[in-house]
Design a protein around this motif. Structure first.
Motif, PDB file in Angstrom:
ATOM      1  N   THR A  47       0.824  -1.208   0.000  1.00 21.73           N
ATOM      2  CA  THR A  47       0.000   0.000   0.000  1.00 21.73           C
ATOM      3  C   THR A  47       0.855   1.253   0.000  1.00 21.73           C
ATOM      4  OG1 THR A  47      -0.153   0.014   2.408  1.00 21.73           O
ATOM      5  CG2 THR A  47      -1.905  -1.135   1.197  1.00 21.73           C
ATOM      6  N   THR A  48       2.157   1.148   0.336  1.00 17.42           N
ATOM      7  CA  THR A  48       3.030   2.318   0.316  1.00 17.42           C
ATOM      8  C   THR A  48       3.596   2.586  -1.075  1.00 17.42           C
ATOM      9  OG1 THR A  48       4.949   1.012   0.948  1.00 17.42           O
ATOM     10  CG2 THR A  48       3.685   2.046   2.731  1.00 17.42           C
ATOM     11  N   VAL A  49       3.475   1.622  -1.991  1.00 21.47           N
ATOM     12  CA  VAL A  49       3.936   1.811  -3.359  1.00 21.47           C
ATOM     13  C   VAL A  49       2.808   2.497  -4.124  1.00 21.47           C
ATOM     14  CG1 VAL A  49       4.767   0.681  -5.438  1.00 21.47           C
ATOM     15  CG2 VAL A  49       5.369  -0.239  -3.193  1.00 21.47           C
ATOM     16  N   VAL A  50       3.079   3.734  -4.567  1.00 27.04           N
ATOM     17  CA  VAL A  50       2.031   4.546  -5.175  1.00 27.04           C
ATOM     18  C   VAL A  50       2.426   4.896  -6.600  1.00 27.04           C
ATOM     19  CG1 VAL A  50       0.763   6.723  -4.995  1.00 27.04           C
ATOM     20  CG2 VAL A  50       1.442   5.509  -2.926  1.00 27.04           C
ATOM     21  N   ASP A  51       1.471   4.806  -7.502  1.00 28.83           N
ATOM     22  CA  ASP A  51       1.676   5.241  -8.876  1.00 28.83           C
ATOM     23  C   ASP A  51       1.859   6.758  -8.862  1.00 28.83           C
ATOM     24  OD1 ASP A  51       1.701   5.630 -11.582  1.00 28.83           O
ATOM     25  OD2 ASP A  51      -0.408   5.130 -11.896  1.00 28.83           O
ATOM     26  N   PRO A  52       2.904   7.305  -9.494  1.00 26.48           N
ATOM     27  CA  PRO A  52       3.127   8.757  -9.473  1.00 26.48           C
ATOM     28  C   PRO A  52       1.913   9.558  -9.946  1.00 26.48           C
ATOM     29  CG  PRO A  52       5.025   7.656 -10.411  1.00 26.48           C
ATOM     30  CD  PRO A  52       3.953   6.603 -10.206  1.00 26.48           C
ATOM     31  N   ALA A  53       1.125   9.025 -10.845  1.00 24.93           N
ATOM     32  CA  ALA A  53      -0.060   9.742 -11.323  1.00 24.93           C
ATOM     33  C   ALA A  53      -1.117   9.871 -10.228  1.00 24.93           C
ATOM     34  CB  ALA A  53      -0.651   9.035 -12.528  1.00 24.93           C
ATOM     35  N   ASP A  54      -1.075   8.970  -9.252  1.00 23.55           N
ATOM     36  CA  ASP A  54      -2.033   9.006  -8.155  1.00 23.55           C
ATOM     37  C   ASP A  54      -1.541   9.812  -6.962  1.00 23.55           C
ATOM     38  OD1 ASP A  54      -3.762   7.418  -9.601  1.00 23.55           O
ATOM     39  OD2 ASP A  54      -2.989   5.553  -8.730  1.00 23.55           O
ATOM     40  N   MET A  55      -0.328  10.348  -7.034  1.00 24.54           N
ATOM     41  CA  MET A  55       0.246  11.106  -5.921  1.00 24.54           C
ATOM     42  C   MET A  55      -0.488  12.433  -5.780  1.00 24.54           C
ATOM     43  SD  MET A  55       2.476  11.296  -3.515  1.00 24.54           S
ATOM     44  CE  MET A  55       3.586   9.976  -3.860  1.00 24.54           C
ATOM     45  N   PRO A  56      -0.892  12.781  -4.562  1.00 20.55           N
ATOM     46  CA  PRO A  56      -1.575  14.061  -4.372  1.00 20.55           C
ATOM     47  C   PRO A  56      -0.621  15.235  -4.614  1.00 20.55           C
ATOM     48  CG  PRO A  56      -1.168  12.984  -2.269  1.00 20.55           C
ATOM     49  CD  PRO A  56      -0.752  12.024  -3.337  1.00 20.55           C
ATOM     50  N   LEU A  57      -1.171  16.386  -4.963  1.00 21.32           N
ATOM     51  CA  LEU A  57      -0.352  17.575  -5.204  1.00 21.32           C
ATOM     52  C   LEU A  57       0.191  18.158  -3.909  1.00 21.32           C
ATOM     53  CD1 LEU A  57      -2.569  19.388  -7.850  1.00 21.32           C
ATOM     54  CD2 LEU A  57      -0.469  18.085  -8.237  1.00 21.32           C
ATOM     55  N   LEU A  58      -0.605  18.093  -2.854  1.00 20.61           N
ATOM     56  CA  LEU A  58      -0.213  18.648  -1.564  1.00 20.61           C
ATOM     57  C   LEU A  58      -0.225  17.553  -0.504  1.00 20.61           C
ATOM     58  CD1 LEU A  58      -2.374  21.901  -1.626  1.00 20.61           C
ATOM     59  CD2 LEU A  58       0.074  21.707  -2.066  1.00 20.61           C
ATOM     60  N   LEU A  59       0.785  17.581   0.351  1.00 22.43           N
ATOM     61  CA  LEU A  59       0.902  16.593   1.419  1.00 22.43           C
ATOM     62  C   LEU A  59       0.876  17.288   2.766  1.00 22.43           C
ATOM     63  CD1 LEU A  59       3.968  14.659  -0.040  1.00 22.43           C
ATOM     64  CD2 LEU A  59       1.578  13.995  -0.229  1.00 22.43           C
ATOM     65  N   THR A  60       0.398  16.588   3.790  1.00 15.88           N
ATOM     66  CA  THR A  60       0.568  17.096   5.145  1.00 15.88           C
ATOM     67  C   THR A  60       2.054  16.978   5.484  1.00 15.88           C
ATOM     68  OG1 THR A  60       0.255  14.947   6.201  1.00 15.88           O
ATOM     69  CG2 THR A  60      -1.741  16.300   5.809  1.00 15.88           C
ATOM     70  N   VAL A  61       2.472  17.636   6.539  1.00 17.08           N
ATOM     71  CA  VAL A  61       3.879  17.549   6.943  1.00 17.08           C
ATOM     72  C   VAL A  61       4.226  16.106   7.298  1.00 17.08           C
ATOM     73  CG1 VAL A  61       5.582  18.349   8.619  1.00 17.08           C
ATOM     74  CG2 VAL A  61       3.944  19.956   7.666  1.00 17.08           C
ATOM     75  N   GLU A  62       3.314  15.412   7.925  1.00 16.72           N
ATOM     76  CA  GLU A  62       3.555  14.012   8.280  1.00 16.72           C
ATOM     77  C   GLU A  62       3.678  13.135   7.034  1.00 16.72           C
ATOM     78  OE1 GLU A  62       1.289  15.981   9.708  1.00 16.72           O
ATOM     79  OE2 GLU A  62       2.101  16.118  11.735  1.00 16.72           O
ATOM     80  N   GLU A  63       2.826  13.361   6.037  1.00 20.08           N
ATOM     81  CA  GLU A  63       2.917  12.601   4.794  1.00 20.08           C
ATOM     82  C   GLU A  63       4.222  12.908   4.065  1.00 20.08           C
ATOM     83  OE1 GLU A  63      -1.825  12.262   3.614  1.00 20.08           O
ATOM     84  OE2 GLU A  63      -0.678  14.032   3.007  1.00 20.08           O
ATOM     85  N   ALA A  64       4.638  14.168   4.083  1.00 17.52           N
ATOM     86  CA  ALA A  64       5.905  14.549   3.457  1.00 17.52           C
ATOM     87  C   ALA A  64       7.067  13.852   4.150  1.00 17.52           C
ATOM     88  CB  ALA A  64       6.077  16.065   3.494  1.00 17.52           C
ATOM     89  N   ALA A  65       7.009  13.764   5.473  1.00 12.84           N
ATOM     90  CA  ALA A  65       8.059  13.070   6.225  1.00 12.84           C
ATOM     91  C   ALA A  65       8.131  11.605   5.813  1.00 12.84           C
ATOM     92  CB  ALA A  65       7.796  13.196   7.727  1.00 12.84           C
ATOM     93  N   ARG A  66       6.980  10.973   5.655  1.00  5.98           N
ATOM     94  CA  ARG A  66       6.970   9.564   5.221  1.00  5.98           C
ATOM     95  C   ARG A  66       7.557   9.417   3.828  1.00  5.98           C
ATOM     96  NH1 ARG A  66       2.022   9.339   8.077  1.00  5.98           N
ATOM     97  NH2 ARG A  66       0.825   9.688   6.193  1.00  5.98           N
TER      98      ARG A  66
END
Length: 86
Positions: A14-33
């Motif tokens: 579930t951590t492997v994400v297709d780049p096209a599905d990546m959100p434009l904006l991340l929370t700081v916690e998501e950015a850290a991950r």
């Protein structure tokens, strides 16, 4: 006889994400991950301006492009963060 590996050893797909599905904006916690660093270190990067962020109302978000810029700058500087003018 086969023994299954414990969940902590299995690859979490579930951590492997297709780049096209990546959100434009991340929370700081998501950015850290995404950078595979701790939340405290990510907040330090954001508050010092090493990684740019934006506010939407009272919510701070990190544009995905800013993470790419940060990593590109790290690579260009031999792994050293650029000094910011205080």
């Amino acid at each position: 006889m086969t023994i299954a590996a414990p969940d902590s050893v299995r690859l979490d797909l579930t951590t492997v994400v297709d780049p096209a599905d990546m959100p434009l904006l991340l929370t700081v916690e998501e950015a850290a991950r995404q950078l595979r660093i701790g939340r405290t270190q990510m907040w330090r990067l954001v508050t010092t301006g090493a990684v740019e962020s934006v506010f939407i109302g009272r919510l701070r978000r990190v544009p995905i492009e800013c993470l790419h810029e940060y990593v590109t700058n790290l690579l260009a500087n031999g792994g050293q963060r650029q000094k910011t003018a205080a």
